[in-house]
Design a protein around this motif. Structure first.
Motif, PDB file in Angstrom:
ATOM      1  N   LEU A  21       0.934  -1.161  -0.063  1.00  0.00           N
ATOM      2  CA  LEU A  21       0.144   0.114   0.077  1.00  0.00           C
ATOM      3  C   LEU A  21       0.902   1.183   0.205  1.00  0.00           C
ATOM      4  O   LEU A  21       0.695   2.312  -0.860  1.00  0.00           O
ATOM      5  CB  LEU A  21      -1.004   0.225   1.043  1.00  0.00           C
ATOM      6  N   GLY A  22       1.926   1.173   0.674  1.00  0.00           N
ATOM      7  CA  GLY A  22       2.895   2.331   0.877  1.00  0.00           C
ATOM      8  C   GLY A  22       3.571   2.520  -0.631  1.00  0.00           C
ATOM      9  O   GLY A  22       3.442   3.879  -1.018  1.00  0.00           O
ATOM     10  N   GLU A  23       3.891   1.728  -1.369  1.00  0.00           N
ATOM     11  CA  GLU A  23       4.442   1.662  -2.751  1.00  0.00           C
ATOM     12  C   GLU A  23       3.520   2.444  -3.657  1.00  0.00           C
ATOM     13  O   GLU A  23       3.600   3.317  -4.634  1.00  0.00           O
ATOM     14  CB  GLU A  23       5.155   0.450  -3.145  1.00  0.00           C
ATOM     15  N   TRP A  24       2.172   1.809  -3.483  1.00  0.00           N
ATOM     16  CA  TRP A  24       1.143   2.244  -4.549  1.00  0.00           C
ATOM     17  C   TRP A  24       0.750   3.611  -4.270  1.00  0.00           C
ATOM     18  O   TRP A  24       0.554   4.601  -5.166  1.00  0.00           O
ATOM     19  CB  TRP A  24      -0.038   1.138  -4.126  1.00  0.00           C
ATOM     20  N   THR A  25       0.523   3.914  -2.875  1.00  0.00           N
ATOM     21  CA  THR A  25       0.097   5.351  -2.516  1.00  0.00           C
ATOM     22  C   THR A  25       1.192   6.408  -2.866  1.00  0.00           C
ATOM     23  O   THR A  25       0.705   7.519  -3.179  1.00  0.00           O
ATOM     24  CB  THR A  25      -0.426   5.435  -1.124  1.00  0.00           C
ATOM     25  N   ALA A  26       2.277   6.187  -2.857  1.00  0.00           N
ATOM     26  CA  ALA A  26       3.324   6.967  -3.015  1.00  0.00           C
ATOM     27  C   ALA A  26       3.364   7.755  -4.309  1.00  0.00           C
ATOM     28  O   ALA A  26       4.001   8.892  -4.505  1.00  0.00           O
ATOM     29  CB  ALA A  26       4.843   6.165  -2.657  1.00  0.00           C
ATOM     30  N   GLN A  27       2.847   7.016  -5.312  1.00  0.00           N
ATOM     31  CA  GLN A  27       2.700   7.647  -6.834  1.00  0.00           C
ATOM     32  C   GLN A  27       1.612   8.780  -6.644  1.00  0.00           C
ATOM     33  O   GLN A  27       1.633   9.591  -7.782  1.00  0.00           O
ATOM     34  CB  GLN A  27       2.344   6.700  -7.637  1.00  0.00           C
ATOM     35  N   PHE A  28       0.893   9.269  -5.610  1.00  0.00           N
ATOM     36  CA  PHE A  28      -0.192  10.010  -5.657  1.00  0.00           C
ATOM     37  C   PHE A  28       0.114  11.230  -4.671  1.00  0.00           C
ATOM     38  O   PHE A  28       1.025  10.940  -3.680  1.00  0.00           O
ATOM     39  CB  PHE A  28      -1.500   9.563  -5.159  1.00  0.00           C
ATOM     40  N   GLU A  29      -0.307  12.394  -5.138  1.00  0.00           N
ATOM     41  CA  GLU A  29      -0.508  13.612  -4.171  1.00  0.00           C
ATOM     42  C   GLU A  29      -1.452  13.086  -3.155  1.00  0.00           C
ATOM     43  O   GLU A  29      -2.397  12.566  -3.670  1.00  0.00           O
ATOM     44  CB  GLU A  29      -0.722  14.979  -4.890  1.00  0.00           C
ATOM     45  N   ALA A  30      -1.649  13.682  -1.996  1.00  0.00           N
ATOM     46  CA  ALA A  30      -2.414  13.436  -1.140  1.00  0.00           C
ATOM     47  C   ALA A  30      -3.907  13.787  -1.659  1.00  0.00           C
ATOM     48  O   ALA A  30      -4.858  12.990  -1.384  1.00  0.00           O
ATOM     49  CB  ALA A  30      -2.196  14.247   0.243  1.00  0.00           C
ATOM     50  N   ARG A  31      -4.295  14.813  -2.149  1.00  0.00           N
ATOM     51  CA  ARG A  31      -5.692  15.250  -2.443  1.00  0.00           C
ATOM     52  C   ARG A  31      -5.957  14.525  -3.711  1.00  0.00           C
ATOM     53  O   ARG A  31      -7.246  13.842  -3.801  1.00  0.00           O
ATOM     54  CB  ARG A  31      -5.679  16.741  -2.738  1.00  0.00           C
ATOM     55  N   GLU A  32      -5.215  13.999  -4.546  1.00  0.00           N
ATOM     56  CA  GLU A  32      -5.405  12.929  -5.848  1.00  0.00           C
ATOM     57  C   GLU A  32      -5.883  11.689  -5.218  1.00  0.00           C
ATOM     58  O   GLU A  32      -6.655  11.275  -5.743  1.00  0.00           O
ATOM     59  CB  GLU A  32      -4.098  13.346  -6.396  1.00  0.00           C
ATOM     60  N   LEU A  33      -4.941  11.064  -4.379  1.00  0.00           N
ATOM     61  CA  LEU A  33      -5.452  10.222  -3.731  1.00  0.00           C
ATOM     62  C   LEU A  33      -6.674  10.077  -3.183  1.00  0.00           C
ATOM     63  O   LEU A  33      -7.597   9.104  -3.125  1.00  0.00           O
ATOM     64  CB  LEU A  33      -4.241   9.605  -2.779  1.00  0.00           C
ATOM     65  N   MET A  34      -6.894  11.023  -2.367  1.00  0.00           N
ATOM     66  CA  MET A  34      -8.360  10.972  -1.553  1.00  0.00           C
ATOM     67  C   MET A  34      -9.427  10.955  -2.584  1.00  0.00           C
ATOM     68  O   MET A  34     -10.523  10.264  -2.560  1.00  0.00           O
ATOM     69  CB  MET A  34      -8.570  12.170  -1.044  1.00  0.00           C
ATOM     70  N   GLU A  35      -9.318  11.646  -3.652  1.00  0.00           N
ATOM     71  CA  GLU A  35     -10.483  11.917  -4.892  1.00  0.00           C
ATOM     72  C   GLU A  35     -10.470  10.574  -5.305  1.00  0.00           C
ATOM     73  O   GLU A  35     -11.578  10.164  -5.862  1.00  0.00           O
ATOM     74  CB  GLU A  35     -10.042  13.162  -5.710  1.00  0.00           C
ATOM     75  N   PHE A  36      -9.553   9.889  -5.928  1.00  0.00           N
ATOM     76  CA  PHE A  36      -9.308   8.661  -6.490  1.00  0.00           C
ATOM     77  C   PHE A  36     -10.431   7.672  -5.863  1.00  0.00           C
ATOM     78  O   PHE A  36     -11.107   6.990  -6.126  1.00  0.00           O
ATOM     79  CB  PHE A  36      -7.750   8.049  -6.667  1.00  0.00           C
ATOM     80  N   LEU A  37      -9.670   7.466  -4.431  1.00  0.00           N
ATOM     81  CA  LEU A  37     -10.378   6.378  -3.465  1.00  0.00           C
ATOM     82  C   LEU A  37     -11.789   6.879  -3.232  1.00  0.00           C
ATOM     83  O   LEU A  37     -12.691   5.865  -3.258  1.00  0.00           O
ATOM     84  CB  LEU A  37      -9.875   6.625  -2.154  1.00  0.00           C
ATOM     85  N   GLN A  38     -12.358   8.210  -3.191  1.00  0.00           N
ATOM     86  CA  GLN A  38     -13.697   8.660  -3.287  1.00  0.00           C
ATOM     87  C   GLN A  38     -14.469   8.049  -4.108  1.00  0.00           C
ATOM     88  O   GLN A  38     -15.632   7.758  -4.167  1.00  0.00           O
ATOM     89  CB  GLN A  38     -14.032  10.002  -2.504  1.00  0.00           C
ATOM     90  N   LYS A  39     -13.895   8.479  -5.575  1.00  0.00           N
ATOM     91  CA  LYS A  39     -14.439   8.064  -6.677  1.00  0.00           C
ATOM     92  C   LYS A  39     -14.944   6.630  -6.713  1.00  0.00           C
ATOM     93  O   LYS A  39     -15.959   6.254  -7.358  1.00  0.00           O
ATOM     94  CB  LYS A  39     -13.652   8.301  -7.737  1.00  0.00           C
TER      95      LYS A  39
END
Length: 90
Positions: A21-39
């Motif tokens: 999960l750390g490796e995967w989430t490191a490719q995102f900016e925090a807001r970008e990751l939040m929006e992706f997950l919420q979507k």
């Protein structure tokens, strides 16, 4: 059976799961990751530093902060109550 197919399996492979999960989430900016997950239907929110809180679009759209001027401190932010009551303003 996958090492992550059940809650018990995920608990037994916590270190590996955290690493992946750390490796995967490191490719995102925090807001970008939040929006992706919420979507994709996953509840997620950004953990802000102080400046991030003041810049947060949701908090600003709700008028969560007010700017005040103080003779000694200068301009500073005040966090307002979460509830907005029409007959008893903050």
């Amino acid at each position: 059976m996958s090492a992550f197919a059940s809650h018990l399996a995920r608990c037994q492979h916590t270190e590996e799961l955290d690493m992946l999960l750390g490796e995967w989430t490191a490719q995102f900016e925090a807001r970008e990751l939040m929006e992706f997950l919420q979507k994709h239907g996953i509840a997620a929110g950004v953990v802000h530093d102080h400046q991030g809180l003041y810049d947060d679009p949701q908090l600003n759209s709700r008028g969560h902060f007010q700017h005040l001027d103080h003779p000694a401190l200068g301009r500073y932010h005040v966090e307002l109550p979460a509830a907005h009551l029409s007959e008893t303003p903050a």
